[in-house]
Write an enzyme that holds these catalytic residues in place. Structure first.
Site, PDB file in Angstrom:
ATOM      1  N   ILE A 198      26.600 108.595 -33.886  1.00 25.33           N
ATOM      2  CA  ILE A 198      26.252 109.489 -34.506  1.00 25.33           C
ATOM      3  C   ILE A 198      24.768 109.534 -32.784  1.00 25.33           C
ATOM      4  O   ILE A 198      23.829 108.733 -32.961  1.00 25.33           O
ATOM      5  CB  ILE A 198      25.387 110.293 -35.623  1.00 25.33           C
ATOM      6  CG1 ILE A 198      25.818 110.324 -36.469  1.00 25.33           C
ATOM      7  CG2 ILE A 198      24.232 111.797 -35.266  1.00 25.33           C
ATOM      8  CD1 ILE A 198      25.150 110.526 -37.718  1.00 25.33           C
ATOM      9  N   LYS A 207      15.557 103.007 -39.914  1.00 21.91           N
ATOM     10  CA  LYS A 207      16.045 103.779 -39.410  1.00 21.91           C
ATOM     11  C   LYS A 207      15.012 104.873 -39.587  1.00 21.91           C
ATOM     12  O   LYS A 207      14.340 105.355 -38.177  1.00 21.91           O
ATOM     13  CB  LYS A 207      17.731 103.848 -39.977  1.00 21.91           C
ATOM     14  CG  LYS A 207      18.114 102.992 -39.626  1.00 21.91           C
ATOM     15  CD  LYS A 207      19.659 103.425 -40.564  1.00 21.91           C
ATOM     16  CE  LYS A 207      20.902 102.271 -40.375  1.00 21.91           C
ATOM     17  NZ  LYS A 207      21.441 102.038 -40.607  1.00 21.91           N
TER      18      LYS A 207
HETATM   19  N1  HSE Z   1      24.736  98.451 -43.178  1.00 19.27           N
HETATM   20  C1  HSE Z   1      24.088  99.424 -41.955  1.00 19.27           C
HETATM   21  C2  HSE Z   1      24.863 101.149 -42.895  1.00 19.27           C
HETATM   22  C3  HSE Z   1      25.220  99.345 -40.967  1.00 19.27           C
HETATM   23  O1  HSE Z   1      25.576 100.829 -44.146  1.00 19.27           O
HETATM   24  O2  HSE Z   1      24.093 102.132 -42.473  1.00 19.27           O
HETATM   25  C4  HSE Z   1      25.122 100.416 -40.129  1.00 19.27           C
HETATM   26  O3  HSE Z   1      23.734 100.877 -39.732  1.00 19.27           O
END
Ligand code: HSE
Length: 412
Positions: free
Chosen positions: A131, A200
């Site tokens: 994205i 994130k």
């Molecule tokens: N392990 C992460 C997820 C990978 O499942 O979103 C992508 O950042």
């Protein structure tokens, strides 16, 4: 010119090589010159791999090769990757990455090194897989004062929750499937316990508000304690359970940030985001709500963002691309989550649960009781009024003297 290197030949690394080579002709036209991958660095052997001749084990070969302009670091983690990235940037080589742990832990420091050496450190793939969210937030939405960013930021947990809710699959089988599909981290605890989503939301918040948000100051809880009983109560009341990360201003130059499972109303945009898909809503004072949606994990979706960053670096080889934020040493920058207001779903167990209703009213005020098919007599589930989180905890502590607190999940 063979001016690109890839470090790490796992899921994302092999996807990056595959996508770049598949579209190389078009990509070179976009860059305006001939470019190719010269090295793939990994300690493992890949006998019979189509790019076997490009595999190297010694990182220094890349570091010392003047032809290399940009390196994709897709190793993950904040140990070797941290050392490699610092050395590459200090040598004036741009680095692009999907490594959210590294960006969330050392981003501010790495931007400084890149700035001092006239190169770039780009990380579009670190949030939301394929994205586009980093550039839109940094550029297209830059005219707004951001009021909130909220989203489903982990593909693995969204995949597991979807399988549990829609296919009644148990937690372990769903996790195994997510691992086989290449969604999960090497250690899936980071996915399941919310650490990946936390990194994130820290990256998005740092970018939106300009100061580094360190994950250790952000409260984070995962999905491992969610049961099918909770799913049933939520469904009956018109909610889906999702792992959601949120960051927003909290007044006086501070921010509030949290990652936790939430009961999301079925009529909201996030509730219909299923499987490996991620979705991020950004609210700006000018634009209102904007939704970003797409595959949040997996080989080629993540590679799409990595290759996009490689192209950006090669197109602008003599220009710094300013996607960054300042460091922050203020330990009080993130307000304590216990001081924030929340509405909570609570499930309790006691021999005669019904008899506890007057006590629940006394502790919380007017609550909304929930139902599920075949609710056992020893169980009650309810939704509290909107209260300061610390007060909810005090009330629950009181209640725990006469009942087991089986679950508590915040509402969206
Ligand atoms: N392990 C992460 C997820 C990978 O499942 O979103 C992508 O950042």
């Amino acid at each position: 010119m063979r001016n690109i290197a890839v470090i790490g030949y796992g899921v994302v690394g092999s996807g990056t090589v595959e996508l770049f080579e598949k579209n190389r002709e078009e990509i070179c036209k976009k860059i305006g010159r001939d470019c190719d991958i010269k090295y793939i660095c990994d300690l493992r052997d890949f006998p019979g791999d189509p790019y076997e001749d490009r595999l190297v084990k010694d990182f220094n070969i890349i570091l010392n090769d003047d032809e290399i302009e940009v390196v994709a670091e897709v190793v993950g983690g904040a140990t070797f990757a941290y050392e490699y990235t610092k050395k590459l940037l200090a040598a004036g080589k741009s680095v692009v990455t999907s490594n959210k742990e590294l960006v969330a832990t050392h981003g501010a420091e790495l931007f400084e090194i890149a700035k001092d050496h006239g190169c770039n450190y780009l990380f579009e793939a670190s949030v939301g897989g394929g994205i586009p969210i980093i550039r839109p937030l940094n550029k297209c939405l830059a005219g707004n004062s951001i009021e909130q960013i909220s989203g489903i930021l982990n593909g693995t947990t969204n995949f597991i929750l979807t399988k549990m809710i829609k296919s009644q699959m148990d937690f372990d089988s769903a996790l195994k499937m997510a691992q086989e599909l290449g969604y999960a981290e090497a250690d899936p605890t980071a996915d399941v316990e919310g650490h990946d989503a936390c990194r994130k939301i820290c990256i998005l918040g740092s970018l939106a508000f300009g100061k580094h948000i360190y994950p250790q100051y952000v409260h984070c809880s995962g999905i491992s304690r969610i049961t099918l009983d909770d799913v049933e109560y939520a469904e009956d009341a018109g909610y889906s359970i999702k792992l959601v990360g949120t960051v927003k201003p909290a007044g006086n130059g501070r921010i509030s940030a949290i990652v936790c499972p939430r009961l999301v109303p079925k009529n909201s945009l996030l509730s219909s985001v299923d499987d490996v898909y991620n979705a991020i809503t950004v609210t700006g004072d000018g634009v209102g709500d904007v939704l970003f949606y797409g595959k949040g994990a997996g080989k080629l979706p993540t590679a799409s963002a990595v290759v996009g960053d490689i192209i950006d670096c090669l197109k602008h080889r003599d220009r710094r691309i300013m996607i960054d934020w300042e460091d922050c040493t203020d330990k009080d920058y993130v307000v304590p989550y216990k001081t924030t207001l929340n509405t909570m779903y609570v499930r309790i167990k006691a021999a005669d649960a019904e008899s506890l209703k007057p006590a629940v009213t006394e502790l919380f005020g007017k609550v909304l009781y929930l139902e599920r098919n075949g609710r056992p007599d020893n169980e009650l589930a309810f939704i509290t009024p909107n209260m300061v989180e610390a007060d909810i905890d005090t009330a629950l502590e009181q209640l725990s003297k006469s009942a087991e607190i089986a679950s508590k999940i915040r509402l969206m």
